[in-house]
Scaffold this motif. Structure first.
Motif: not given
Length: 119
Positions: A62, A64, A67
């Protein structure tokens, strides 16, 4: 699952570097060897598996990239590595070959430290 994808990714990275070094060596010493079928197919197959493992790690972990600045750094350097490697192997450019290896080393540094610059 993440650990298995990471091991696959690291393994394919080692294979990718090995094949790039081999193709570079042959480009500069025995260019006729680059015409063999396996050396034209294997790097692309391996790199496809490498990319699939990387995407799998992003999904399972998970992550990104927007980010995580270190992921953006790796992706940017990957694009530079691909471009420089292509120039090195197509035009027999030793400068591009060395620059591609520098990009590769920087990618590995980022992967290990999760830092873009060694500060």
């Amino acid at each position: 699952m993440y650990a298995a994808l990471k091991h696959l990714h690291v393994f394919t990275v080692v294979v990718s570097l090995s094949l790039f070094l081999l193709r570079g060596w042959w480009r500069f010493t025995a260019p006729e060897r680059l015409n063999t079928r396996w050396i034209r197919i294997t790097p692309h197959s391996n790199d496809t598996l490498l990319l699939a493992a990387a995407i799998g790690m992003l999904v399972v972990g998970e992550f990104n990239p927007l980010e995580n600045p270190w992921l953006i750094g790796k992706i940017t350097l990957l694009l530079a590595y691909i471009s420089l490697g292509s120039i090195a192997l197509k035009r027999s450019s030793k400068t591009a070959f060395i620059a591609a290896l520098a990009c590769f080393g920087w990618i590995v540094f980022i992967a290990v430290t999760k830092q873009i610059l060694p500060l």
